[in-house]
Write an enzyme that holds these catalytic residues in place. Structure first.
Site, PDB file in Angstrom:
ATOM      1  N   ASP A 208       0.825  -1.208   0.000  1.00 37.78           N
ATOM      2  CA  ASP A 208       0.000   0.000   0.000  1.00 37.78           C
ATOM      3  C   ASP A 208       0.865   1.268   0.000  1.00 37.78           C
ATOM      4  OD1 ASP A 208      -2.816   1.000   0.377  1.00 37.78           O
ATOM      5  OD2 ASP A 208      -1.937   1.906   2.166  1.00 37.78           O
TER       6      ASP A 208
ATOM      7  N   GLU B 187       1.768  -0.444  -4.939  1.00 39.15           N
ATOM      8  CA  GLU B 187       0.715   0.533  -5.192  1.00 39.15           C
ATOM      9  C   GLU B 187       1.402   1.891  -5.075  1.00 39.15           C
ATOM     10  OE1 GLU B 187      -3.029   2.981  -3.948  1.00 39.15           O
ATOM     11  OE2 GLU B 187      -1.498   2.406  -2.539  1.00 39.15           O
TER      12      GLU B 187
HETATM   13  C1  NOJ Z   1      -4.516   2.871  -1.006  1.00 36.69           C
HETATM   14  C2  NOJ Z   1      -5.693   1.991  -0.711  1.00 36.69           C
HETATM   15  O1  NOJ Z   1      -6.011   1.248  -1.863  1.00 36.69           O
HETATM   16  C3  NOJ Z   1      -6.796   2.906  -0.281  1.00 36.69           C
HETATM   17  O2  NOJ Z   1      -8.036   2.244  -0.202  1.00 36.69           O
HETATM   18  C4  NOJ Z   1      -6.407   3.535   1.036  1.00 36.69           C
HETATM   19  O3  NOJ Z   1      -7.375   4.504   1.386  1.00 36.69           O
HETATM   20  C5  NOJ Z   1      -5.044   4.223   0.956  1.00 36.69           C
HETATM   21  N1  NOJ Z   1      -4.078   3.473   0.224  1.00 36.69           N
HETATM   22  C6  NOJ Z   1      -4.483   4.463   2.332  1.00 36.69           C
HETATM   23  O4  NOJ Z   1      -4.085   3.273   2.928  1.00 36.69           O
END
Ligand code: NOJ
Length: 523
Positions: A200, A267
């Site tokens: 993440d 991500e």
């Molecule tokens: C990316 C995640 O996919 C999202 O849902 C989240 O709000 C943020 N990162 C913070 O963790």
């Protein structure tokens, strides 16, 4: 070729996938019972989003225990059953790793609040004194990605940094304790048999020394993300090299893929292709989500530009494609029609590289309208009710039946985690199962054909029949040719130099022509 280079990975958002105990919230046992749907679809892997204990200030991305299971979703044994069932079905299982922040209920943050300024406990987070004569102003101008300042003041006067909601304090990645704590988290899930991690906000863990101001326009132009002092810092890369070594060497339990075949997917909201390529160097992560593809409009030039920037892969690393996620508006709504979403799916699934599908995409679900009083996304409150947020793509899946809860739960329709709209009977798995023209069967057929025609090199550009300025896209992947007509007028595909017979189309073909907003696969 390694499995992850051309894998099709299905994103499973557990609270909205399937409920086993009738409380209206999807859970791990429900997911296990319905994994056959994913295997039958033809996916190779499942990425399950956070199922860890969480106060749910941000849909589970505010984690209070990174090695636990949320009680409303099940137990560690339920997770083991999910893993074994996935492996039995030949599916790899990837879990979320959320290292940038914890929940404010995480023991580390509670200890930090209790211990006070200057303590070792506070050094795990980013606590700072404020600016102004009495420290009444935030330490710098950073804005939260959810709106408002990225700083919250605590009772003793110090401020802590949170790039997301205030309930998600950012960790200090220069703390050796944070570093070793997360290495333990990785080992813990590897020992439980997972095949990899989706990392993440992988671009945010380190913040520039001295926490300098970021200036105006933050979070407005993603193309500038890599220039922000809280994103894309150099120190990320030695950390990811450390994690890669851990993944490549830590022993694997039976059933899991062996070391060296386990993956990390970044991500990272970094849009400069050269900067993004740095996350997927041979000794760092395996994949990074290609958000430029997801963000592209239904426009031949825009899509072609993204594909050309991604293939051949700038750093030689794996390429990914995605049209949806739990953070994005569903493609039917975002692209403007079901026809376009179906054509986009055939485009994505023909491209060399890996593809990520998000639950419900294979059913052609539109973005759901969620009433104000049921919205859960922190964006709604943080934006002063100007942004509704992402809940419309997180509504429980419709499995069967004519009305809510559409087989999602045995509980009452109004018990579901988010309310399901009326009129979703036609989208259920049961309704689509035996309809050859359904979106579910389009995805099944596409995944089967894709498997039969593997791209010889998933990092190489396809052979193009269309030129960059053309209002359509046409290219060959191994023995399969994909033609996508993005314009309104029919396109005679034989005139494009494409030969063969159509084996799959996203809409009805008109003789030898591809109608507008339609894609066809030819072999
Ligand atoms: C990316 C995640 O996919 C999202 O849902 C989240 O709000 C943020 N990162 C913070 O963790």
């Amino acid at each position: 070729m390694s499995w992850w280079q051309d894998t099709v990975c299905y994103e499973l958002y557990p609270r909205a996938f399937a409920d086993s105990d009738g409380d209206g919230t999807g859970d791990l046992a429900g997911a296990t019972a319905r994994l056959g749907h994913i295997a039958e679809l033809g996916a190779d892997a499942v990425w399950i989003t956070p199922f860890y204990p969480s106060p749910l200030a941000d849909g589970g991305y505010d984690i209070a225990d990174h090695t636990g299971v949320a009680p409303d979703l099940g137990t560690p044994e339920d997770f083991d059953r999910l893993t074994s069932r996935a492996h039995e079905l030949g599916l790899k299982l990837i879990v979320d790793l959320v290292p940038n922040h914890t929940s404010d209920r995480h023991p580390w943050f509670r200890e930090a609040l209790a211990a006070g300024p200057g303590s070792a406990e506070r050094a795990r987070y980013l606590f700072r004194a404020g600016r102004g004569p009495s420290g009444q102003l935030p330490p710098n101008d950073w804005q939260s990605a959810f709106g408002g300042p990225a700083w919250t003041r605590v009772a003793d006067g110090e401020w802590y940094c949170h790039l997301h909601a205030p309930e998600q304090p950012d960790l200090n990645w220069r703390s050796p304790e944070v570093r070793s704590g997360f290495a333990d988290v990785l080992r813990y899930w590897l020992d439980r048999g997972v095949d990899g991690f989706r990392v993440d906000v992988a671009h945010a863990l380190f913040k520039a020394e001295g926490l300098p101001d970021a200036g105006p326009g933050q979070h407005r132009d993603p193309l500038r993300n890599h220039l922000m002092p809280y994103y894309d810092q150099e120190e990320l890369h030695p950390l990811y090299r450390e994690w890669r070594t851990l993944l490549d060497t830590h022993p694997a339990p039976p059933g899991a893929v062996p070391p060296r075949d386990r993956v990390m997917v970044a991500e990272a909201a970094v849009f400069d292709p050269a900067r993004l390529a740095r996350y997927i160097r041979p000794d760092e992560m395996h994949q990074a989500f290609n958000f430029a593809f997801l963000e592209a409009r239904w426009d031949a030039k825009e899509l072609r530009d993204v594909i050309d920037a991604s293939l051949p892969s700038p750093g030689g690393g794996a390429v990914t494609w995605l049209l949806s996620s739990h953070d994005a508006v569903r493609p039917v709504t975002r692209l403007g029609s079901a026809a376009r979403a179906r054509a986009a799916a055939l485009l994505m699934l023909a491209l060399p590289g890996a593809a990520y599908l998000y639950q419900g995409e294979e059913l052609g679900l539109p973005q759901a309208a969620v009433p104000d009083d049921r919205l859960r996304d922190p964006l709604w409150e943080r934006s002063g009710h100007t942004e509704r947020g992402r809940d419309g793509s997180r509504v429980p899946l419709p499995w069967s039946g004519d009305s809510a809860p559409y087989g999602f739960t045995t509980g009452a329709p109004d018990s579901t985690w988010l309310p399901q709209p009326d009129g979703w009977a036609r989208y259920t798995v049961a309704a689509q199962e035996h309809d050859p023209a359904s979106t579910l069967n389009l995805y099944r057929a596409a995944l089967r054909l894709r498997r039969e025609h593997p791209a010889p090199d998933p990092t190489a550009a396809p052979h193009w029949y269309s030129a960059p300025g053309d209002p359509y896209l046409a290219f060959r992947r191994a023995g399969l040719t994909c033609v996508v007509n993005l314009g309104p007028a029919p396109l005679a595909w034989a005139e494009l130099g494409v030969t063969g017979r159509p084996v799959l189309a996203s809409g009805a073909l008109e003789g030898e022509a591809v109608p507008g907003d339609t894609a066809v696969w030819v072999v």
